[in-house]
Design an enzyme around this catalytic site. Structure first.
Site, PDB file in Angstrom:
ATOM      1  N   ASP A 117     -36.374   5.540   1.848  1.00  0.00           N
ATOM      2  CA  ASP A 117     -36.525   6.716   0.981  1.00  0.00           C
ATOM      3  C   ASP A 117     -37.512   6.452  -0.150  1.00  0.00           C
ATOM      4  OD1 ASP A 117     -34.851   8.656   2.146  1.00  0.00           O
ATOM      5  OD2 ASP A 117     -33.067   7.715   1.272  1.00  0.00           O
ATOM      6  N   GLY A 146     -28.647   8.729  -3.814  1.00  0.00           N
ATOM      7  CA  GLY A 146     -27.707   8.367  -2.760  1.00  0.00           C
ATOM      8  C   GLY A 146     -26.281   8.679  -3.181  1.00  0.00           C
ATOM      9  N   ASP A 154     -29.589  13.787   6.908  1.00  0.00           N
ATOM     10  CA  ASP A 154     -29.710  12.761   5.869  1.00  0.00           C
ATOM     11  C   ASP A 154     -28.944  13.224   4.639  1.00  0.00           C
ATOM     12  OD1 ASP A 154     -30.584  10.790   4.138  1.00  0.00           O
ATOM     13  OD2 ASP A 154     -32.688  11.417   4.141  1.00  0.00           O
ATOM     14  N   GLY A 189     -24.813  12.149   2.838  1.00  0.00           N
ATOM     15  CA  GLY A 189     -23.364  12.336   2.974  1.00  0.00           C
ATOM     16  C   GLY A 189     -22.836  12.147   4.385  1.00  0.00           C
TER      17      GLY A 189
HETATM   18 ZN    ZN Z   1     -33.907  10.031   3.312  1.00  0.00          ZN
END
Ligand code: ZN
Length: 203
Positions: free
Chosen positions: A22, A131, A162, A164
Site C-alpha cells: 500500500d 489499516g 481490500d 477489513g
Molecule cells: Zn491496499
C-alpha cells in the site's frame, strides 16, 4: 516495519499467494506509507507476486517507476487526477498488469468502460488510508455487480477486495464474486498465519 524481511519470510512459508503493497502519498489519502526504495528492497528480497496499490494523487506520473521498481500488478484509483485510460496504457507498456481501484462511495459503473483493458478490479471495502478498519457490508453489492458485468463480457478479470477482510467477512465477498482477498491485520495478528489464510480461502 523494521522487521520487513522476516515478515516477508513468514508470508512465504505460510503459503500466502501475493504481497499487497500500500503506497500512500499524504495527498490522495491522509496518511503516508512508503514508496519506491522500499519496493525495490522488497523486490530483491522475494520472488512473490508484488501487488502494488497506489493511493496517490497522480499515478500516471509514477506508474513506470513503480513497474521498474518491481511491481507485478499496479492498482490505481479511478478517483485520482490521472486520466484512467492513459494510466492503464502506461502500466501495461511498462510491463506490469493494470488494475483499477474504487473507493466505497464510487459506483460500480465507474469501472465498466475499462474492464476490457484491465487485469483486475480492486473494490475498497473500507475507506482507504489506514489499516485495521471494519469491513463496510454494502461494498459486497458492488462486488456482485462488477462480477456480473465481467461474466457478461466473457472476461477473466480478477476481482480484489481490500479492507477489513478476515474469517468473518471472507465468505461474504467470495459469494459476491471476489477471487483476490487482501488481508493485513487479520493475517499478521493470527497465531497461525497458514491456518488463518486457509479460513480466508474457505470463505
Ligand atoms: Zn491496499
Amino acid at each position: 516495519m523494521l522487521n520487513l524481511e522476516s515478515e516477508i519470510r513468514r508470508l512465504e512459508t505460510n503459503g500466502i499467494d501475493m504481497l499487497h503493497f500500500d503506497v500512500m502519498d499524504g495527498a490522495f489519502v491522509d496518511n503516508i506509507t512508503y514508496g519506491l526504495p522500499i519496493l525495490e528492497g522488497v523486490r530483491r528480497a522475494t520472488g512473490m507476486t508484488l501487488d502494488v496499490h497506489l493511493m496517490i494523487a497522480d499515478p500516471l506520473r509514477y506508474a513506470e517507476r513503480f513497474a521498474k521498481a518491481g511491481a507485478d500488478i499496479i492498482s490505481f484509483h479511478a478517483e485520482s487526477s490521472s486520466d484512467i485510460s492513459d494510466t492503464i496504457k502506461a502500466i501495461r507498456k511498462s510491463g506490469a498488469k493494470p488494475a483499477l481501484a474504487i473507493k466505497p462511495a464510487t459506483p460500480a459503473e465507474a469501472v465498466y468502460p475499462y474492464l476490457e483493458m484491465l487485469n483486475m478490479v480492486l473494490v475498497m471495502t473500507v475507506e482507504p488510508g489506514f489499516g485495521g478498519q471494519s469491513f463496510i457490508p454494502e461494498t459486497a453489492d458492488k462486488v456482485r455487480l462488477i462480477r456480473n458485468r465481467i461474466s457478461e463480457l466473457g472476461l477473466d478479470t480478477d476481482l480484489e477486495v481490500d479492507g477489513g477482510i478476515n474469517a468473518d467477512t471472507a465468505g461474504t465477498v467470495i459469494n459476491a464474486g471476489a477471487n483476490v482477498l487482501v488481508s493485513g491485520s487479520y493475517l499478521f495478528r493470527a497465531d497461525d498465519m497458514s491456518e488463518a489464510a486457509g479460513l480466508l480461502r474457505k470463505g
